[in-house]
Design an enzyme around this catalytic site. Structure first.
Site, PDB file in Angstrom:
ATOM      1  N   GLU A   6       9.411  18.329   3.574  1.00  0.00           N
ATOM      2  CA  GLU A   6      10.253  17.563   2.663  1.00  0.00           C
ATOM      3  C   GLU A   6      10.562  18.496   1.558  1.00  0.00           C
ATOM      4  O   GLU A   6      12.080  18.849   0.529  1.00  0.00           O
ATOM      5  CB  GLU A   6       9.287  16.578   1.698  1.00  0.00           C
ATOM      6  CG  GLU A   6      10.492  16.004   1.254  1.00  0.00           C
ATOM      7  CD  GLU A   6       9.323  14.414   0.011  1.00  0.00           C
ATOM      8  OE1 GLU A   6       9.544  13.654   0.641  1.00  0.00           O
ATOM      9  OE2 GLU A   6       8.676  15.216  -0.967  1.00  0.00           O
ATOM     10  N   HIS A  63      -8.566  19.649  23.260  1.00  0.00           N
ATOM     11  CA  HIS A  63      -9.038  18.690  23.536  1.00  0.00           C
ATOM     12  C   HIS A  63      -7.661  17.728  24.025  1.00  0.00           C
ATOM     13  O   HIS A  63      -8.127  16.831  25.106  1.00  0.00           O
ATOM     14  CB  HIS A  63      -9.880  18.241  24.085  1.00  0.00           C
ATOM     15  CG  HIS A  63     -11.336  19.080  24.479  1.00  0.00           C
ATOM     16  ND1 HIS A  63     -11.808  19.706  25.932  1.00  0.00           N
ATOM     17  CD2 HIS A  63     -12.295  20.185  23.519  1.00  0.00           C
ATOM     18  CE1 HIS A  63     -12.262  20.646  25.146  1.00  0.00           C
ATOM     19  NE2 HIS A  63     -12.488  20.728  24.121  1.00  0.00           N
ATOM     20  N   LYS A  82      15.555   4.694   1.597  1.00  0.00           N
ATOM     21  CA  LYS A  82      14.836   3.439   0.810  1.00  0.00           C
ATOM     22  C   LYS A  82      16.079   2.818   0.376  1.00  0.00           C
ATOM     23  O   LYS A  82      16.637   1.572   0.401  1.00  0.00           O
ATOM     24  CB  LYS A  82      14.422   4.197  -0.903  1.00  0.00           C
ATOM     25  CG  LYS A  82      13.180   4.947  -0.905  1.00  0.00           C
ATOM     26  CD  LYS A  82      13.401   6.080  -1.802  1.00  0.00           C
ATOM     27  CE  LYS A  82      11.975   6.787  -2.070  1.00  0.00           C
ATOM     28  NZ  LYS A  82      11.977   7.545  -3.310  1.00  0.00           N
TER      29      LYS A  82
HETATM   30  O1  LIG Z   1       4.687   9.865  -7.212  1.00  0.00           O
HETATM   31  P1  LIG Z   1       6.014   8.723  -6.753  1.00  0.00           P
HETATM   32  O2  LIG Z   1       7.255   8.518  -7.523  1.00  0.00           O
HETATM   33  O3  LIG Z   1       6.044   7.071  -6.414  1.00  0.00           O
HETATM   34  O4  LIG Z   1       6.646   9.402  -5.526  1.00  0.00           O
HETATM   35  C1  LIG Z   1       6.666   9.236  -3.432  1.00  0.00           C
HETATM   36  C2  LIG Z   1       6.975   9.701  -2.726  1.00  0.00           C
HETATM   37  O5  LIG Z   1       8.332   9.277  -2.449  1.00  0.00           O
HETATM   38  C3  LIG Z   1       8.918  10.951  -1.686  1.00  0.00           C
HETATM   39  O6  LIG Z   1       9.934  10.856  -3.702  1.00  0.00           O
HETATM   40  C4  LIG Z   1       9.692  10.435  -1.110  1.00  0.00           C
HETATM   41  O7  LIG Z   1      10.276   9.509  -1.418  1.00  0.00           O
HETATM   42  C5  LIG Z   1       8.355  12.070  -2.573  1.00  0.00           C
HETATM   43  O8  LIG Z   1       8.517  13.635  -2.432  1.00  0.00           O
HETATM   44  C6  LIG Z   1       7.052  11.477  -2.946  1.00  0.00           C
HETATM   45  O9  LIG Z   1       6.349  12.396  -3.792  1.00  0.00           O
END
Ligand SMILES: O=P(O)(O)OC[C@H]1O[C@](O)(CO)[C@@H](O)[C@@H]1O
Length: 528
Positions: free
Chosen positions: A322, A351, A455
């Site tokens: 990321e 394995h 998203k």
């Molecule tokens: O802590 P949050 O805001 O729920 O985000 C969870 C995860 O989602 C992300 O933003 C990626 O979608 C990550 O960087 C982060 O760790």
């Protein structure tokens, strides 16, 4: 290279720190002196970037944010007295709260004590706590920890079934920096619903760890949850393990969080040294750069020879991928950067996929993690004068050698034991290596714009689903897929419509598909 030259190279590049008792061996990465010389000025820049970041520069320009995870283990580094104090206060609050829970000063309604922790979060709000629980959780913790890290209904059911009669003594941690991540919200709603079905009062057993004034923070405060802990905006999700995100679950399990922080602080000191040869994180970043030609051309295979480090590769997958997996560099050029990370543990993986590593496509480099201490106490012999731990050692060394014979490169990190101190050090080690490498390849390691696209697309699929169901409910006869797509004005999305109908049908969601599912254009659909 003959054995004598290799031994010389090994000694020449061996890094050892007597304080942390950690070794780093990059001798099996086949870079030469010219490469090191060529990289030296780049490292000088990377050290300067890192120093500026630690001093509070806006190191995440897209989000206009400082990047301060280093301050968490050394609050004196924080750029203002207010920030420093808030780090110190939060740590004290975490320790006090965890101790009050563990000693039953705080207890659940109508019960003597809390027995379990249910941690709800995803990505950086889950991976660190999961890794640390696996690495350091005691055999008989004061509270046993469970995780919901997805929006998979069966996964949620499985955890809730396990907790069933202990839900009344479970403390629920809802962890989300943004306070709006859908998977985490869904997990919270599902757990809350189960609490209500059982006549339990969710807020009196719930704790939020989230950004100040996030949706989750507001909800928790409005409803008077048991506690809330802040996630600072200058701590990114994937570097949040040493904030309340990781420290509260760890403290509740009885893990020594001051030792984790101490280990990280000690490692930070080693990796702050602005000289390539004397800085283990810089040496690690150098090896990564060499392996993948500065473009991630080779995958990073993480192989800890210790069961308790099983989840380290998953944790590193997010930290590395990321952070480094970026389309554009800091100047806006399209660069498609990143390093792919995978791995589980040795010797188990020998394995599974090590066959391909030795003989198949040479698209990787391995990082062996060796732990010197086999166990507490003595080991029985499994063969004459050989223990199970000797075997583990032999398998690591054997694999390292077998790979090198076939020109497969490797790094070896050797640590004395898997202790809280060492786990903190390992986390800090990789955080710094990622930061330095990002600077070498000129990418912003602290944002994640690519995740947003998925998203948004998910949200539009769910909106389309609502529209499709409404259209079906209003129709006075069964509709074909093409008719449905046309009526919703989503002809271009006919494939998604087909797949979402299949999902709704499979889950008795009021949609019935008639016809041969393998022949989409012949299907008719109703929503009686
Ligand atoms: O802590 P949050 O805001 O729920 O985000 C969870 C995860 O989602 C992300 O933003 C990626 O979608 C990550 O960087 C982060 O760790």
């Amino acid at each position: 290279m003959d054995a004598a030259a290799l031994w010389h190279r090994y000694r020449d590049w061996l890094y050892y720190d007597a304080g942390l008792r950690i070794y780093l061996d990059i001798s099996r990465m086949q870079f030469d002196a010219a490469f090191v010389q060529q990289m030296t000025p780049r490292f000088e820049k990377a050290f300067k970037d890192m120093a500026a970041l630690e001093q509070g520069a806006i190191a995440n320009p897209d989000e206009d944010r400082m990047v301060g995870h280093y301050w968490l283990r050394d609050p004196d580094l924080a750029p203002t007295p207010e920030l420093r104090q808030s780090i110190i206060d939060t740590l004290v609050d975490i320790e006090q709260f965890a101790s009050q829970i563990r000693t039953s000063v705080i207890y659940p309604p109508g019960q003597e004590r809390f027995t379990d922790i249910l941690s709800i979060g995803i990505g950086g709000s889950a991976l660190g706590p999961q890794f640390v629980a696996q690495a350091l959780g005691p055999d008989f913790p004061p509270l046993a920890i469970h995780f919901i890290d997805n929006t998979d209904p069966e996964g949620i059911d499985r955890i809730l079934a396990r907790l069933d009669d202990r839900l009344s003594t479970t403390i629920v941690l809802v962890i989300s920096k943004s306070g709006g991540t859908p998977e985490t919200r869904n997990g919270m709603i599902e757990v809350r619903t189960r609490f209500e079905q059982k006549g339990l009062h969710f807020p009196r057993q719930a704790v939020a760890i989230t950004g100040v004034d996030s949706k989750l923070d507001v909800l928790a405060k409005q409803e008077g949850w048991l506690a809330t802990f802040p996630m600072h905006d200058w701590v990114g999700g994937r570097t949040s393990e040493l904030s309340a995100v990781g420290l509260l679950p760890a403290a509740l399990q009885g893990i020594d969080i001051r030792s984790i922080l101490g280990g990280a602080k000690a490692m930070d000191a080693l990796t702050r040294v602005p000289r390539l040869r004397d800085n283990p994180a810089a040496l690690l970043a150098l090896a990564w750069y060499h392996a993948g030609n500065g473009k991630g051309e080779k995958d990073m295979v993480i192989l800890p020879y210790k069961d308790s480090l099983l989840l380290f590769s998953r944790y590193l997958q997010q930290l590395v991928m990321e952070s480094l997996g970026k389309e554009k560099d800091l100047d806006g050029n399209v660069v498609y950067q990143g390093i792919a990370v995978y791995g589980n543990k040795g010797s188990t993986d020998q394995h599974a996929y090590v066959q391909q590593l030795r003989e198949g496509v040479p698209s990787f480099f391995v990082t062996f993690i060796e732990v010197l201490k086999d166990r507490d106490g003595k080991s029985p012999d499994v063969e004459s004068d050989v223990t199970a731990g000797d075997y583990l050692f032999g398998l690591l060394q054997g694999t390292r050698r077998a790979l090198f014979e076939k020109d497969r490169e490797s790094i070896t990190i050797t640590i004395p034991e898997v202790s809280a101190h060492m786990v903190g050090a390992l986390i800090a080690f990789y955080e710094r290596a990622v930061g330095l490498y990002a600077s070498l390849v000129n990418v912003n390691a602290y944002h994640q714009p690519g995740v947003e696209a998925g998203k948004k697309a998910a949200a539009s699929v769910l909106e389309l689903q609502r529209q499709v169901v409404r259209t079906l409910q209003q129709a006075d006869r069964p509709l074909s897929l093409e008719e449905l797509a046309a009526q919703t004005q989503h002809s271009d999305d006919i494939e998604i419509i087909y797949t979402l109908l299949r999902h709704l049908h499979a889950n008795q969601r009021g949609v019935t598909i008639q016809g041969d599912p393998g022949s989409p254009l012949d299907l008719t659909v109703t929503a009686p």
